[in-house]
Design a protein around this motif. Structure first.
Motif, mmCIF file in Angstrom:
data_model
loop_
_atom_site.group_PDB
_atom_site.id
_atom_site.type_symbol
_atom_site.label_atom_id
_atom_site.label_comp_id
_atom_site.label_asym_id
_atom_site.label_seq_id
_atom_site.Cartn_x
_atom_site.Cartn_y
_atom_site.Cartn_z
ATOM 1 N N ASP A 141 0.878 -1.169 0.000
ATOM 2 C CA ASP A 141 0.000 0.000 0.000
ATOM 3 C C ASP A 141 0.910 1.212 0.000
ATOM 4 O O ASP A 141 1.819 1.317 0.843
ATOM 5 C CB ASP A 141 -0.896 0.011 1.245
ATOM 6 N N VAL A 142 0.667 2.118 -0.933
ATOM 7 C CA VAL A 142 1.537 3.276 -1.123
ATOM 8 C C VAL A 142 0.679 4.532 -1.186
ATOM 9 O O VAL A 142 -0.286 4.600 -1.958
ATOM 10 C CB VAL A 142 2.352 3.155 -2.420
ATOM 11 N N THR B 124 -2.850 0.467 -4.039
ATOM 12 C CA THR B 124 -2.558 -0.898 -3.607
ATOM 13 C C THR B 124 -1.985 -1.669 -4.792
ATOM 14 O O THR B 124 -2.579 -1.690 -5.876
ATOM 15 C CB THR B 124 -3.812 -1.604 -3.084
ATOM 16 N N THR B 125 -0.825 -2.289 -4.577
ATOM 17 C CA THR B 125 -0.185 -3.055 -5.641
ATOM 18 C C THR B 125 -0.013 -4.505 -5.207
ATOM 19 O O THR B 125 -0.016 -4.818 -4.021
ATOM 20 C CB THR B 125 1.211 -2.491 -5.983
ATOM 21 N N TYR C 80 1.014 -4.623 -15.003
ATOM 22 C CA TYR C 80 2.416 -4.281 -14.791
ATOM 23 C C TYR C 80 2.806 -4.545 -13.338
ATOM 24 O O TYR C 80 1.992 -4.418 -12.428
ATOM 25 C CB TYR C 80 2.666 -2.805 -15.111
ATOM 26 N N ASP C 81 4.063 -4.863 -13.124
ATOM 27 C CA ASP C 81 4.529 -5.164 -11.773
ATOM 28 C C ASP C 81 4.858 -3.854 -11.055
ATOM 29 O O ASP C 81 6.018 -3.448 -10.939
ATOM 30 C CB ASP C 81 5.763 -6.076 -11.834
ATOM 31 N N LEU C 82 3.826 -3.201 -10.544
ATOM 32 C CA LEU C 82 4.015 -1.927 -9.855
ATOM 33 C C LEU C 82 4.710 -2.099 -8.512
ATOM 34 O O LEU C 82 5.376 -1.181 -8.027
ATOM 35 C CB LEU C 82 2.668 -1.235 -9.659
ATOM 36 N N THR C 83 4.566 -3.287 -7.915
ATOM 37 C CA THR C 83 5.230 -3.520 -6.627
ATOM 38 C C THR C 83 6.732 -3.368 -6.779
ATOM 39 O O THR C 83 7.389 -2.654 -6.009
ATOM 40 C CB THR C 83 4.881 -4.915 -6.098
ATOM 41 N N ARG C 84 7.308 -4.030 -7.767
ATOM 42 C CA ARG C 84 8.758 -3.949 -7.991
ATOM 43 C C ARG C 84 9.187 -2.525 -8.330
ATOM 44 O O ARG C 84 10.320 -2.129 -8.058
ATOM 45 C CB ARG C 84 9.165 -4.889 -9.124
ATOM 46 N N VAL D 221 5.486 4.143 1.237
ATOM 47 C CA VAL D 221 4.994 2.803 1.581
ATOM 48 C C VAL D 221 4.414 2.831 2.990
ATOM 49 O O VAL D 221 5.086 3.250 3.947
ATOM 50 C CB VAL D 221 6.129 1.772 1.491
ATOM 51 N N VAL D 222 3.154 2.387 3.124
ATOM 52 C CA VAL D 222 2.502 2.378 4.435
ATOM 53 C C VAL D 222 2.096 0.978 4.883
ATOM 54 O O VAL D 222 1.671 0.786 6.026
ATOM 55 C CB VAL D 222 1.263 3.309 4.438
ATOM 56 N N ARG D 223 2.214 0.008 3.986
ATOM 57 C CA ARG D 223 1.914 -1.384 4.347
ATOM 58 C C ARG D 223 2.601 -2.278 3.340
ATOM 59 O O ARG D 223 2.715 -1.923 2.165
ATOM 60 C CB ARG D 223 0.402 -1.641 4.324
#
Length: 455
Positions: free
Chosen positions: A167-168, A177-178, A189-193, A205-207
């Motif tokens: 969670d950003v 949320t990614t 798309y891999d937004l987390t990476r 980043v909050v979670r």
């Protein structure tokens, strides 16, 4: 400025907004050398996602830059304040929200300390592998921001490989949320990476949803002494080429060994030019240790000492754990580099660094996560000596140039921050830099998030 403070306090607890200059100055920088830091206008310590959203909306409305921070143990200046900024310290958001042994995940807030998370999951027979050397102080949010590594990376990989979802809070206060909670997932798309390793320049980043592994057996370690860095690096190449999967494979050069000897009187032979430490955490590590011992001997090791118990293994690892304290005891200041090269070029990197130390008349010791080619040259200098400080900075740049010339990268796990910003363009090239700046413009069009870092 009063308007900004009033706006922040409108939705934050009184104790979450710090304005005393003596206090805010203490949040100005991380642990990097040669990185300028400004004076923050205010430090905020949110406890909830809603607090962070309010902070970012306020910053956007007032056009004030925001510098996200964790424990400030970083070594690249990524957490350094800029003049007049809001320092957004996430250390109060330190809860473990969930540990799920079936899905093998942990859901955490960014301020949780790495060691605290590791111990909590261990109680349930699980393992969170990334283990930066500052794991007793550094936070998971900071680890995500800089894509941290550690001793175990040769087998288990770096932080990026354990972040399943985030969670950003974006620059304008929206919550993104990614990723996923499932073992697999390739939707979109891999937004987390994208956010892992972005050093707070794209969002806050909050979670985090983190992958866990079953707890491995306690590792056993062997130590091998070599008459040269070249023979030690030959052993590293053979260990990896033969398909072994060590849980750690660490190398120390003679300068760092002698520093440890001087600090702790460990009795390591002065003739030792390199020390290689190899560990295995398989159910029966003895065959692996015996095979690696034979490879070390064949490569030219003068002595190989295997441990029979985890307690003996810890004793063998003590030299590696004392490497940085030993180097720090030599001079008033140190500058720690983070150049990663192909394993086949590791000897050239170490020998080249020794030549740079001689050229500049400096003490530079090297420890390396040898199994993945990640070297940590430590430049020792006296900041009160203007000429020595200049030479230290120039040697640092030469070490990075050496790494690039060997097909390596300017950072394997510490990040870019302020320290290596000018080197990023040299490594990536103009097309990659244009794409990265385009991404930054989409997510942070006003350029408020951690300005002056990375790009």
């Amino acid at each position: 400025m009063d308007d900004l403070i009033d706006a922040l306090r409108a939705s934050l607890p009184e104790e979450a907004v710090l304005t005393d200059p003596d206090v805010t100055t203490s949040y100005a920088n991380d642990m990097a050398s040669f990185c300028e830091a400004g004076r923050p206008a205010v430090v905020v310590l949110p406890r909830t996602v809603e607090h962070v959203q309010h902070i970012m909306r306020t910053a956007t409305a007032h056009r004030v830059p925001v510098v996200p921070q964790g424990a400030r143990t970083g070594l690249s200046g990524a957490a350094n304040a800029s003049d007049g900024c809001i320092v957004l310290s996430l250390v109060k958001m330190d809860r473990i929200l969930e540990i799920d042994p079936v899905e093998r995940i942990a859901v955490v807030e960014p301020g949780i300390v790495n060691a605290a998370l590791s111990r909590a999951v261990a109680e349930q027979g699980l393992y969170y592998p990334p283990d930066p050397s500052s794991w007793e102080q550094c936070t998971i949010g900071g680890n995500i921001g800089t894509a941290s590594g550690g001793l175990c990376c040769v087998k288990y990989g770096v932080t990026a490989e354990y972040v399943l979802g985030l969670d950003v809070v974006l620059a304008d206060g929206r919550l993104l949320t990614t990723g996923r909670r499932t073992a697999k997932g390739v939707a979109g798309y891999d937004l987390t990476r994208l956010f892992v390793g972005s050093e707070g320049s794209l969002g806050v980043v909050v979670r985090a949803v983190l992958a866990l592994k079953p707890a491995p057996p306690q590792q056993l370690v062997l130590a091998a002494e070599f008459p040269s860095t070249a023979t030690a690096c030959d052993a590293v190449r053979e260990i990896m080429a033969r398909g072994h999967a060590p849980s750690l494979l660490e190398l120390m050069d003679r300068t760092s060994l002698r520093a440890v000897n001087a600090l702790a009187h460990m009795g390591l032979p002065e003739s030792t030019e390199a020390l290689l430490l190899a560990g295995f955490d398989t159910p029966d590590p003895a065959p692996d240790l015996a095979a690696v011992a034979a490879l070390c001997t064949a490569a030219g090791a003068t002595e190989v000492v295997p441990a029979d118990t985890p307690a003996e293994s810890e004793l063998l690892l003590q030299a590696r754990r004392l490497a940085l304290p030993g180097m720090e005891a030599l001079k008033a200041a140190t500058m720690i580099d983070d150049v990663c090269v192909p394993r086949a070029r590791l000897a050239a990197m170490l020998d080249g660094t020794a030549a740079i130390a001689e050229k500049y008349g400096l003490t530079i010791g090297v420890c390396a996560h040898a199994g993945d080619g990640n070297t940590h040259p430590v430049v020792c200098f006296d900041p009160a000596d203007e000429d020595e400080t200049r030479r230290a900075r120039e040697s640092f740049d030469e070490i990075m140039a050496l790494g690039l010339s060997l097909g390596g990268t300017i950072t394997g796990e510490h990040g870019v921050g302020v320290l290596k910003r000018e080197w990023l363009a040299r490594e990536l090239g103009p097309v990659a830099m244009e794409v990265q700046r385009g991404i930054k413009a989409v997510l942070d069009p006003l350029g408020l998030l951690n300005p002056g870092k990375v790009l």
